[in-house]
Design a protein around this motif. Sequence first.
Motif, PDB file in Angstrom:
ATOM      1  N   ALA A   6       0.843  -1.198   0.000  1.00  0.00           N
ATOM      2  CA  ALA A   6       0.000   0.000   0.000  1.00  0.00           C
ATOM      3  C   ALA A   6       0.875   1.244   0.000  1.00  0.00           C
ATOM      4  N   GLY A   7       0.450   2.254  -0.720  1.00  0.00           N
ATOM      5  CA  GLY A   7       1.210   3.492  -0.741  1.00  0.00           C
ATOM      6  C   GLY A   7       1.070   4.191  -2.070  1.00  0.00           C
ATOM      7  N   ARG A 222      10.529   8.808  -5.423  1.00  0.00           N
ATOM      8  CA  ARG A 222      10.367   9.485  -4.141  1.00  0.00           C
ATOM      9  C   ARG A 222       9.353   8.800  -3.224  1.00  0.00           C
ATOM     10  N   TYR A 223       8.549   7.902  -3.764  1.00  0.00           N
ATOM     11  CA  TYR A 223       7.543   7.224  -2.947  1.00  0.00           C
ATOM     12  C   TYR A 223       7.958   5.827  -2.487  1.00  0.00           C
ATOM     13  N   LEU A 240       8.018  -1.688  -2.675  1.00  0.00           N
ATOM     14  CA  LEU A 240       8.125  -1.376  -1.249  1.00  0.00           C
ATOM     15  C   LEU A 240       7.939   0.128  -1.083  1.00  0.00           C
ATOM     16  N   SER A 241       6.888   0.542  -0.401  1.00  0.00           N
ATOM     17  CA  SER A 241       6.596   1.965  -0.237  1.00  0.00           C
ATOM     18  C   SER A 241       7.309   2.536   0.978  1.00  0.00           C
ATOM     19  N   PHE A 242       7.837   3.751   0.820  1.00  0.00           N
ATOM     20  CA  PHE A 242       8.476   4.435   1.936  1.00  0.00           C
ATOM     21  C   PHE A 242       7.412   4.950   2.909  1.00  0.00           C
ATOM     22  N   PRO A 243       7.775   5.154   4.186  1.00  0.00           N
ATOM     23  CA  PRO A 243       6.813   5.703   5.150  1.00  0.00           C
ATOM     24  C   PRO A 243       6.262   7.059   4.734  1.00  0.00           C
ATOM     25  N   ALA A 255      14.969   6.442   4.428  1.00  0.00           N
ATOM     26  CA  ALA A 255      13.753   5.692   4.127  1.00  0.00           C
ATOM     27  C   ALA A 255      14.050   4.220   3.904  1.00  0.00           C
ATOM     28  N   VAL A 256      15.184   3.918   3.254  1.00  0.00           N
ATOM     29  CA  VAL A 256      15.566   2.515   3.049  1.00  0.00           C
ATOM     30  C   VAL A 256      15.876   1.851   4.384  1.00  0.00           C
TER      31      VAL A 256
END
Length: 273
Positions: A6-7, A222-223, A240-243, A255-256
């Motif tokens: 999700a993201g 960026r996402y 894989l979505s960043f927070p 973020a990683v």
Amino acid sequence: MAVSTAGTVPTSAERIRSACIRGQALLAIADSADAEPVTAPVCHLLPDGSLVIAVPAGDPVADAADTESGVPAMLELTDHSPLRLRERVRALVWIRGRLRSVPEPEIVALLDQIAAADPNPALLQVISPRSAAGQYRAGDGDIGYSLLRLTPESAVLADTTGAESVAVDELLAARPDPFCAIEAHWLQHLDSAHPELVARLATIKLPPRLRRGQTRPLGVDRYGMWLRVENLDGDHDVRLSFPRPVADVLSLNRAVRALMGCPFLNGLQARQR
């Protein structure tokens, strides 16, 4: 097969804008058997929605566009992974429109405008239509380039999830991803210098059935980021979505680490000695 957590993801318009910067461009005259598609080292989207494209001087595509009314043409952009994967193509873009030569009085100003955003070395080899006439043939060595302008009428983005049409006004409103220009270097560094980080992400983020293949970094924006899993039953792409969205390399690296469950990004502080 593509799987996404999700993201938010970049829009198709944003992906096309990024492909204009990092993609491999091929230009062809629509419905013509006389002019073979030609590779274009420069492809720049202008604020008015038109694309400025450089092709070898004397090529039949350039000659066909050298009329007042122009000719129908199609630009194909191929977004390749910078890594040596089993299947490197990540997305394809097709832009159809009207192709014309750039008038000689406009060339210098356009070159300056493009160079300010994309200092491509091929811009130094652009020559005027007048000097190109009768002097250059496609296939010569250092032949120079002619500058053409494509006025888009339609655009389509296609990847492993399907295809989507994008309106020209959406392209104008969109911006390329902030990491598209450095993505290749970042992915290559992650793959060659930090394979343990990729392995860690695969262990904690991928479903069990995908952990048996070889996992490589496929893309980043960026996402979030994409991982490619190559195993015996085919290729599998996992998102894989960043927070939260990131805007620079420092926040990208953080973020990683957050994806890996780094405790210092979850409110814990290092012990003071």
